[in-house]
Design an enzyme around this catalytic site. Structure first.
Site, PDB file in Angstrom:
ATOM      1  N   TYR A 105      -4.439   3.542   7.397  1.00  0.00           N
ATOM      2  CA  TYR A 105      -5.672   2.758   7.473  1.00  0.00           C
ATOM      3  C   TYR A 105      -6.623   3.397   8.475  1.00  0.00           C
ATOM      4  O   TYR A 105      -6.653   4.632   8.593  1.00  0.00           O
ATOM      5  CB  TYR A 105      -5.376   1.293   7.839  1.00  0.00           C
ATOM      6  CG  TYR A 105      -4.341   0.642   6.947  1.00  0.00           C
ATOM      7  CD1 TYR A 105      -4.547   0.536   5.576  1.00  0.00           C
ATOM      8  CD2 TYR A 105      -3.176   0.119   7.477  1.00  0.00           C
ATOM      9  CE1 TYR A 105      -3.602  -0.077   4.760  1.00  0.00           C
ATOM     10  CE2 TYR A 105      -2.235  -0.503   6.667  1.00  0.00           C
ATOM     11  CZ  TYR A 105      -2.455  -0.594   5.304  1.00  0.00           C
ATOM     12  OH  TYR A 105      -1.530  -1.179   4.501  1.00  0.00           O
ATOM     13  N   TYR A 108      -2.394  -2.676 -10.652  1.00  0.00           N
ATOM     14  CA  TYR A 108      -2.463  -2.403  -9.217  1.00  0.00           C
ATOM     15  C   TYR A 108      -1.698  -3.476  -8.424  1.00  0.00           C
ATOM     16  O   TYR A 108      -0.870  -3.153  -7.559  1.00  0.00           O
ATOM     17  CB  TYR A 108      -3.926  -2.318  -8.769  1.00  0.00           C
ATOM     18  CG  TYR A 108      -4.064  -2.259  -7.268  1.00  0.00           C
ATOM     19  CD1 TYR A 108      -3.707  -1.121  -6.559  1.00  0.00           C
ATOM     20  CD2 TYR A 108      -4.519  -3.375  -6.552  1.00  0.00           C
ATOM     21  CE1 TYR A 108      -3.790  -1.088  -5.174  1.00  0.00           C
ATOM     22  CE2 TYR A 108      -4.617  -3.338  -5.162  1.00  0.00           C
ATOM     23  CZ  TYR A 108      -4.244  -2.199  -4.478  1.00  0.00           C
ATOM     24  OH  TYR A 108      -4.319  -2.161  -3.106  1.00  0.00           O
ATOM     25  N   VAL A 163       0.954  -3.678   3.890  1.00  0.00           N
ATOM     26  CA  VAL A 163       0.854  -4.970   4.573  1.00  0.00           C
ATOM     27  C   VAL A 163       2.137  -5.810   4.434  1.00  0.00           C
ATOM     28  O   VAL A 163       2.279  -6.833   5.087  1.00  0.00           O
ATOM     29  CB  VAL A 163      -0.370  -5.801   4.118  1.00  0.00           C
ATOM     30  CG1 VAL A 163      -1.659  -5.132   4.535  1.00  0.00           C
ATOM     31  CG2 VAL A 163      -0.330  -6.043   2.616  1.00  0.00           C
ATOM     32  N   SER A 178       0.797  -1.237   0.000  1.00  0.00           N
ATOM     33  CA  SER A 178       0.000   0.000   0.000  1.00  0.00           C
ATOM     34  C   SER A 178       0.824   1.280   0.000  1.00  0.00           C
ATOM     35  O   SER A 178       0.280   2.353  -0.274  1.00  0.00           O
ATOM     36  CB  SER A 178      -0.897   0.033   1.234  1.00  0.00           C
ATOM     37  OG  SER A 178      -2.157  -0.452   0.906  1.00  0.00           O
ATOM     38  N   LYS A 196       0.551   3.480  -2.911  1.00  0.00           N
ATOM     39  CA  LYS A 196      -0.667   4.237  -3.256  1.00  0.00           C
ATOM     40  C   LYS A 196      -0.466   5.761  -3.350  1.00  0.00           C
ATOM     41  O   LYS A 196      -0.886   6.365  -4.336  1.00  0.00           O
ATOM     42  CB  LYS A 196      -1.787   3.901  -2.262  1.00  0.00           C
ATOM     43  CG  LYS A 196      -2.284   2.454  -2.386  1.00  0.00           C
ATOM     44  CD  LYS A 196      -3.233   2.106  -1.246  1.00  0.00           C
ATOM     45  CE  LYS A 196      -3.745   0.670  -1.338  1.00  0.00           C
ATOM     46  NZ  LYS A 196      -4.506   0.291  -0.142  1.00  0.00           N
TER      47      LYS A 196
HETATM   48  N1  GLU Z   1      -1.846  -5.297  -2.368  1.00  0.00           N
HETATM   49  C1  GLU Z   1      -2.499  -5.150  -1.128  1.00  0.00           C
HETATM   50  C2  GLU Z   1      -4.016  -5.179  -1.266  1.00  0.00           C
HETATM   51  O1  GLU Z   1      -4.565  -4.511  -2.111  1.00  0.00           O
HETATM   52  C3  GLU Z   1      -2.056  -3.901  -0.498  1.00  0.00           C
HETATM   53  C4  GLU Z   1      -2.725  -3.712   0.788  1.00  0.00           C
HETATM   54  C5  GLU Z   1      -1.960  -2.911   1.775  1.00  0.00           C
HETATM   55  O2  GLU Z   1      -0.740  -2.892   1.777  1.00  0.00           O
HETATM   56  O3  GLU Z   1      -2.637  -2.264   2.575  1.00  0.00           O
HETATM   57  O4  GLU Z   1      -4.681  -5.861  -0.561  1.00  0.00           O
END
Ligand code: GLU
Length: 619
Positions: A252, A200, A270, A75, A78
């Site tokens: 989060y 993604y 994550v 994430s 992002k």
């Molecule tokens: N690739 C992971 C997902 O979309 C990233 C999630 C994350 O790192 O929060 O679930």
């Protein structure tokens, strides 16, 4: 040692490293949290891996533990892809597609901003998938190449993808697929959905280290300029947008509490990574796979919390800052330009020089310091016709200072007061010019600016210098002001007329000092060669009516010239060899005495002025 010499070094010992190592040791054995297992490949990671890295905008790297171990960015990708989408489409389009409001829900929650028919923000999966879907390019390969290149710009090195993690998520990411289909159904995203999803998943599988993350975070801290490569990885406008969404939605459903406790824009993934940014100061990258219930690295949070508390890094901790940017101020009556003036001009400037105000500024210019400057200016400006602001010792000038300085400029324009800036850095000048400042408002240094102001005061009063064409007679010289015509007739045969072409040396440093010069026509400048520098520093400029070289008459120990005097224009001088004075001593001792008294008075006046100037400059 100046700042430029402080190149980043490999730190084996340093107080900062000691501190990071201490924090690393303290949390190394904490066994709380679980690694992410919903992407099967992630479950295989060694839970003991732990790395901390801090990078400064200058590129200094401090690290402890396994900060060079690679893991998938997840994430943390992002906010960076959000920056690329903004660069691709602009704020309005992106804002219509993805909001910037925190959800308070988990990263993979299936909630949408139904009022605006868009995902809530780019940091939750729904928003991130919609953001990636907007990345421009011809097909999957080219679009991913653009994403990877963008990350490489941030990390300052080439990066690769963990194909196993990518395949693992691609084959199990049903929830993300479901989110994307719902978005497609609602018209929140368009185009080839499987391609967007692959992009993604792939952006999440890019391999980075804690050190890469710290460099990426430091790039954000450094207004988009990578501290290692010095290349602009992202535009400053996008940096602000990226940091804003990180601050409000980066951690989060812990984002609010994170901002409250730690107070730094941050993003976690994550894979166990966290980045945090203190704008203008540093970037942090941490890696430790075990996650808490919200998906944030347990040790990562502890490290950031401790660092923030120890050093008061919280964005909203207000650190008292110096509010003054004036290092000293004086008028043109106290300090004059290096240009020599005729006696009548000097007398005029000693009074009228009050109309010239000089402010030597220091430190950083931002709203609070320039606001105080405006008040100081207003208190002192009653008599002012000219204001010189010197920026030689100024550090950073931020945009609020640029705006406020431009307001000051407008104010003075309306008051018919001339504002001149000297010694400011070119980048500040460019910003000011973009705000309507014109070329003639910038002058190289205080001396040149003072000279310009003095000249305009003198010309307003019709006290300007002789035009370059005219030649003064011996009797017009300042030193002969109190001499009768007969006395001048007696003294004249002792002088010889010499002429010089522009740039010709009239006096050379080291030459024998055996004569004095009276400048009859043109201009000449005394300058010193600066060590290790091709340039010359101007000490003074002589104009017609002025004597020079006379000091040697009184200095029996030094018979050599101490500086060069060079003709600026075509120059004519009346030159008196000291040997000829013997004739005067023998034949007309009273004229000799008068001449010496005149020189004495000139010297006393020069010393008085110098004392006044030193006093003004030492306040
Ligand atoms: N690739 C992971 C997902 O979309 C990233 C999630 C994350 O790192 O929060 O679930």
């Amino acid at each position: 040692m100046n700042d430029q010499q402080l190149h980043p070094v490999t730190q084996e010992t340093s107080p900062i490293l000691t501190c990071i190592t201490e924090i690393y040791e303290r949390y190394r054995h904490i066994n709380e949290g679980n690694v992410a297992t919903y992407i099967p490949e992630l479950a295989k990671v060694n839970t003991e891996l732990f790395g901390i890295c801090i990078t400064t905008p200058e590129g200094q790297i401090y690290q402890a533990g396994e900060s060079e171990h690679s893991f998938t960015i997840q994430s943390i990708s992002k906010p960076f892809v959000y920056g690329l989408a903004l660069a691709d489409h602009g704020v309005d389009k992106i804002m219509s597609k993805v909001g910037v409001e925190p959800t308070g829900e988990a990263f993979n929650s299936i909630v949408f901003d139904e009022v605006h028919n868009r995902p809530y923000n780019p940091m939750v999966n729904a928003g991130a998938i919609a953001t990636t879907a907007l990345i421009k390019g011809q097909g999957y390969e080219q679009r991913f190449k653009r994403i990877l290149t963008m990350f490489e710009g941030f990390a300052g090195r080439s990066l690769s993808v963990d194909e196993a993690v990518f395949e693992s998520e691609k084959s199990t990411g049903h929830r993300n697929r479901a989110i994307a289909y719902l978005e497609l159904n609602a018209g929140m995203l368009e185009g080839n959905l499987e391609e967007h999803l692959d992009l993604y998943f792939r952006q999440c599988s890019i391999l980075v280290t804690a050190q890469d993350l710290a460099v990426m975070a430091a790039t954000l801290a450094n207004n988009g300029i990578n501290p290692i490569t010095k290349q602009q990885a992202v535009n400053p406008e996008e940096v602000r947008a990226i940091l804003s969404v990180m601050a409000s939605c980066g951690m989060y459903d812990f984002s609010g509490e994170w901002l409250y406790r730690i107070g730094l824009p941050a993003k976690s993934g994550v894979g166990g990574g966290i980045i945090a940014v203190l704008p203008a100061q540093f970037g942090i990258g941490i890696f430790s796979p075990p996650l808490d219930a919200r998906g944030n690295s347990v040790r990562g949070i502890k490290v950031c919390e401790e660092l923030s508390q120890r050093f008061k890094f919280h964005l909203f901790d207000s650190h008292p800052v110096s509010q003054t940017c004036v290092s000293r101020t004086y008028t043109g009556a106290m300090v004059s330009s290096k240009r020599q003036r005729r006696a009548f001009q000097r007398e005029f400037l000693d009074k009228e020089g009050e109309k010239i105000l000089v402010y030597e500024l220091k430190g950083d210019l931002y709203f609070a310091t320039v606001e105080k400057l405006t008040r100081q200016l207003q208190n002192n400006q009653k008599t002012a016709k000219f204001i010189i602001l010197d920026g030689r010792r100024v550090g950073n000038v931020n945009s609020s200072a640029i705006t406020l300085l431009s307001e000051i400029k407008e104010w003075y324009l309306s008051q018919e007061i001339t504002l001149i800036l000297t010694g400011f850095e070119e980048k500040t000048q460019l910003c000011l010019q973009a705000n309507g400042w014109t070329d003639e408002m910038f002058v190289e240094n205080i001396d040149t600016a003072l000279e310009w102001c003095e000249n305009s005061l003198l010309s307003q009063a019709d006290y300007q210098d002789q035009t370059i064409k005219d030649q003064l007679s011996l009797g017009d010289m300042d030193i002969f002001k109190a001499f009768s015509e007969e006395e001048i007739t007696v003294i004249a045969p002792l002088f010889t007329e010499f002429s010089y072409q522009p740039n010709e040396f009239i006096i050379r440093e080291g030459e024998q000092a055996d004569r004095l010069f009276l400048l009859a026509k043109g201009r000449a400048t005394v300058s010193l060669k600066l060590p290790q520098n091709e340039q010359r520093k101007r000490l003074t400029t002589y104009i017609p009516g002025i004597a020079f070289g006379e000091l040697a008459l009184f200095d029996i120990n030094v018979s050599q010239r101490t500086a060069d005097i060079i003709a600026d224009t075509e120059v004519i001088c009346y030159v008196l060899k000291f040997d000829n004075l013997q004739i005067l001593i023998n034949k007309n001792p009273e004229i000799y005495i008068k001449l010496m008294q005149t020189f004495g008075t000139t010297l006393v006046n020069t010393i008085k002025r110098a004392t006044l100037e030193i006093r003004s400059l030492s306040v």
